[in-house]
Write a protein that holds these residues in place. Sequence first.
Motif, PDB file in Angstrom:
ATOM      1  N   TYR A 244      71.119  27.193  43.599  1.00  0.00           N
ATOM      2  CA  TYR A 244      71.115  28.682  43.998  1.00  0.00           C
ATOM      3  C   TYR A 244      71.471  29.415  42.669  1.00  0.00           C
ATOM      4  O   TYR A 244      72.358  29.074  41.747  1.00  0.00           O
ATOM      5  N   ILE A 245      70.498  30.426  42.599  1.00  0.00           N
ATOM      6  CA  ILE A 245      70.929  31.285  41.371  1.00  0.00           C
ATOM      7  C   ILE A 245      70.696  32.941  42.153  1.00  0.00           C
ATOM      8  O   ILE A 245      69.608  33.196  42.739  1.00  0.00           O
ATOM      9  N   LEU A 246      71.820  33.521  42.450  1.00  0.00           N
ATOM     10  CA  LEU A 246      71.865  34.643  42.838  1.00  0.00           C
ATOM     11  C   LEU A 246      71.385  35.841  41.710  1.00  0.00           C
ATOM     12  O   LEU A 246      72.047  35.813  40.443  1.00  0.00           O
ATOM     13  N   ASN A 247      70.328  36.581  42.009  1.00  0.00           N
ATOM     14  CA  ASN A 247      69.801  37.381  41.008  1.00  0.00           C
ATOM     15  C   ASN A 247      69.561  38.816  41.719  1.00  0.00           C
ATOM     16  O   ASN A 247      70.009  39.021  42.824  1.00  0.00           O
ATOM     17  N   ARG A 248      69.297  39.953  40.630  1.00  0.00           N
ATOM     18  CA  ARG A 248      69.169  41.392  41.298  1.00  0.00           C
ATOM     19  C   ARG A 248      68.312  41.451  42.585  1.00  0.00           C
ATOM     20  O   ARG A 248      68.362  42.164  43.372  1.00  0.00           O
ATOM     21  N   LYS A 249      66.998  40.443  42.342  1.00  0.00           N
ATOM     22  CA  LYS A 249      65.998  40.234  43.541  1.00  0.00           C
ATOM     23  C   LYS A 249      66.697  40.180  44.770  1.00  0.00           C
ATOM     24  O   LYS A 249      66.671  40.844  45.730  1.00  0.00           O
ATOM     25  N   LYS A 250      67.388  39.074  44.768  1.00  0.00           N
ATOM     26  CA  LYS A 250      68.058  38.566  45.927  1.00  0.00           C
ATOM     27  C   LYS A 250      69.133  39.462  46.421  1.00  0.00           C
ATOM     28  O   LYS A 250      69.268  39.850  47.688  1.00  0.00           O
ATOM     29  N   MET A 251      69.725  40.406  45.591  1.00  0.00           N
ATOM     30  CA  MET A 251      70.764  41.182  46.039  1.00  0.00           C
ATOM     31  C   MET A 251      70.295  42.527  46.623  1.00  0.00           C
ATOM     32  O   MET A 251      70.901  43.180  47.527  1.00  0.00           O
ATOM     33  N   GLU A 252      68.847  42.680  46.724  1.00  0.00           N
ATOM     34  CA  GLU A 252      68.236  43.580  47.549  1.00  0.00           C
ATOM     35  C   GLU A 252      68.202  43.329  48.908  1.00  0.00           C
ATOM     36  O   GLU A 252      68.212  44.070  50.111  1.00  0.00           O
ATOM     37  N   ILE A 270      75.152  32.668  39.042  1.00  0.00           N
ATOM     38  CA  ILE A 270      74.882  34.287  39.116  1.00  0.00           C
ATOM     39  C   ILE A 270      74.250  34.779  37.846  1.00  0.00           C
ATOM     40  O   ILE A 270      74.899  34.612  36.839  1.00  0.00           O
ATOM     41  N   ALA A 271      73.139  35.143  38.041  1.00  0.00           N
ATOM     42  CA  ALA A 271      72.419  35.687  36.660  1.00  0.00           C
ATOM     43  C   ALA A 271      73.159  36.955  36.295  1.00  0.00           C
ATOM     44  O   ALA A 271      73.691  37.966  37.089  1.00  0.00           O
ATOM     45  N   VAL A 272      72.989  37.115  34.713  1.00  0.00           N
ATOM     46  CA  VAL A 272      74.015  38.088  34.467  1.00  0.00           C
ATOM     47  C   VAL A 272      73.556  39.546  34.733  1.00  0.00           C
ATOM     48  O   VAL A 272      74.111  40.235  34.516  1.00  0.00           O
ATOM     49  N   ASP A 273      72.053  39.646  35.157  1.00  0.00           N
ATOM     50  CA  ASP A 273      71.639  41.030  35.595  1.00  0.00           C
ATOM     51  C   ASP A 273      72.214  41.538  36.986  1.00  0.00           C
ATOM     52  O   ASP A 273      72.224  42.637  37.492  1.00  0.00           O
ATOM     53  N   VAL A 274      73.271  40.669  37.680  1.00  0.00           N
ATOM     54  CA  VAL A 274      74.123  41.060  38.836  1.00  0.00           C
ATOM     55  C   VAL A 274      75.354  41.730  38.233  1.00  0.00           C
ATOM     56  O   VAL A 274      76.033  42.590  39.053  1.00  0.00           O
ATOM     57  N   ASP A 275      75.587  41.522  36.929  1.00  0.00           N
ATOM     58  CA  ASP A 275      76.842  41.894  36.626  1.00  0.00           C
ATOM     59  C   ASP A 275      77.296  43.413  36.472  1.00  0.00           C
ATOM     60  O   ASP A 275      78.315  44.182  36.908  1.00  0.00           O
ATOM     61  N   ASP A 276      76.259  44.170  36.531  1.00  0.00           N
ATOM     62  CA  ASP A 276      76.126  45.696  36.259  1.00  0.00           C
ATOM     63  C   ASP A 276      75.897  46.286  37.867  1.00  0.00           C
ATOM     64  O   ASP A 276      76.357  47.505  38.343  1.00  0.00           O
ATOM     65  N   ASP A 277      75.847  45.538  39.000  1.00  0.00           N
ATOM     66  CA  ASP A 277      75.581  45.669  40.434  1.00  0.00           C
ATOM     67  C   ASP A 277      77.071  46.302  40.792  1.00  0.00           C
ATOM     68  O   ASP A 277      77.937  45.615  40.715  1.00  0.00           O
ATOM     69  N   PRO A 278      77.451  47.456  41.309  1.00  0.00           N
ATOM     70  CA  PRO A 278      78.707  47.782  41.835  1.00  0.00           C
ATOM     71  C   PRO A 278      79.313  46.950  42.791  1.00  0.00           C
ATOM     72  O   PRO A 278      80.697  47.004  43.020  1.00  0.00           O
ATOM     73  N   ARG A 279      78.459  45.963  43.612  1.00  0.00           N
ATOM     74  CA  ARG A 279      78.824  45.093  44.506  1.00  0.00           C
ATOM     75  C   ARG A 279      79.552  43.811  43.728  1.00  0.00           C
ATOM     76  O   ARG A 279      80.076  43.041  44.575  1.00  0.00           O
ATOM     77  N   ALA A 280      79.196  43.565  42.407  1.00  0.00           N
ATOM     78  CA  ALA A 280      79.788  42.453  41.844  1.00  0.00           C
ATOM     79  C   ALA A 280      81.232  42.545  41.671  1.00  0.00           C
ATOM     80  O   ALA A 280      81.478  43.513  40.793  1.00  0.00           O
ATOM     81  N   ALA A 281      82.120  41.780  42.123  1.00  0.00           N
ATOM     82  CA  ALA A 281      83.632  42.035  41.590  1.00  0.00           C
ATOM     83  C   ALA A 281      84.321  40.793  41.170  1.00  0.00           C
ATOM     84  O   ALA A 281      85.672  40.833  41.236  1.00  0.00           O
ATOM     85  N   TYR A 282      83.379  39.984  40.571  1.00  0.00           N
ATOM     86  CA  TYR A 282      84.249  38.682  40.076  1.00  0.00           C
ATOM     87  C   TYR A 282      85.080  38.741  39.072  1.00  0.00           C
ATOM     88  O   TYR A 282      85.962  37.976  38.579  1.00  0.00           O
TER      89      TYR A 282
END
Length: 310
Positions: A244-252, A270-282
Amino acid sequence: MRHLMSPLDLSVEELDNLLDLANDIENNPHKYAHACDGRKLATCFYEPSTRTRLSFEAAMLNLGGSVLGFAGADSSSAAKGESVSDTMRVISCYADIAAIRHPKEGAALVASQKSQIPVINAGDGGHQHPTQTLTDLLTIRSLKGRLGDITIGLCGDLKFGRTVHSLINALIRYENVKFVLISPEELKVPEYIREDVLKKNKVPFEEVERLEQAMPQLDILYMTRVQKERFFNEEDYIRMKDFYILNRKKMELAKPDMLVLHPLPRVNEIAVDVDDDPRAAYFKQAQYGVYVRMALILTLLKWKGDDIKC
Ligand code: CP
C-alpha cells in the motif's frame, strides 16, 4: 497503585477524564509545569523508539520532573542475562513511575508484577501499544469532535501492528463505530481480534484488500507500516512492504474531511506528497502524544489538582 498494560485498563469514564485532562494541558501548559517537581520517570526501552520514548521524556520534563533510563537492551544488564522482572524491581528503587517497551508479548505485564511503582506498557511485541492508542483517541476526538459515529479504515500490517490491535480494542466501546480492515491476505488481523473482539461484540466490520475500494466511505484512514522486525524472513517482508502506498491521487477518492492518521514511523506507505494535504494529521498526532502521556503520568501518580503536586 495502577499500571497501564492495555487501553481497557481504563474505563470509558476514566478515559474521557484523561482525554479532558490532556486537552487542558494542551491549552494551559503553564498550569502543569511543576506538577511533578522532584518525581522521576524511568524509560526502559529494550526495542528502538523515537516517539514513544522521547514523548514520555518530554512529558515528564514538561511536568517539572526528571527522567532516567536506557534506550536499548544492549546498554542495560539485560545483556548480561538479567530478567525484566528483576530489572523493574530494582528500578522501583530509583524512579516513581516507569515506561517499558519490549519485543516480547507480555513482558510489560511481567515487569509490573514485582514493581513497587506504576508501570506503563510502551509496546510489547505484536501485542499492545496502549499509549499510542491514547494518542490516537485524543487525536480523533480533538480533530473530529467525537469517538463514536465513525467509519475507520485500518490499512497495512494488521497482523503484527500492535497499534491496530490496541485501537480496535479501545474503539469498540463507542457507539456506531465501523471498521474497514484493509490488508493483504497474509497480513490480516489475528483471529482473536476478528472472533473474540469484533464478532463477539457484534461490531460491524469488513475486510478488503484494495485501499481504493475502501476510501470513499472512510471518516478516518489509519495507515500502518509493514513491521519488518516481526517477519521471520526478509523475502516475505520485501514482497509485502510496498503493498500500500497512499499518495495524492488516491486521496482524491476520500471524503473532504477524512483524517489520515499513522502512528509513525512511516517507511513508504504514505508518499510525502500527502503531507501538505490538510487531511494529513499524523505529525499533529505525534504532538498529541506528549499531552496524553503528561495526562497519563499525572493520573497514575494520582495528581489531585491545580496546586497539589503529585
Ligand atoms: N508510534 C511509535 O510507537 O513510534 P516509535 O516506535 O518511534 O516509538
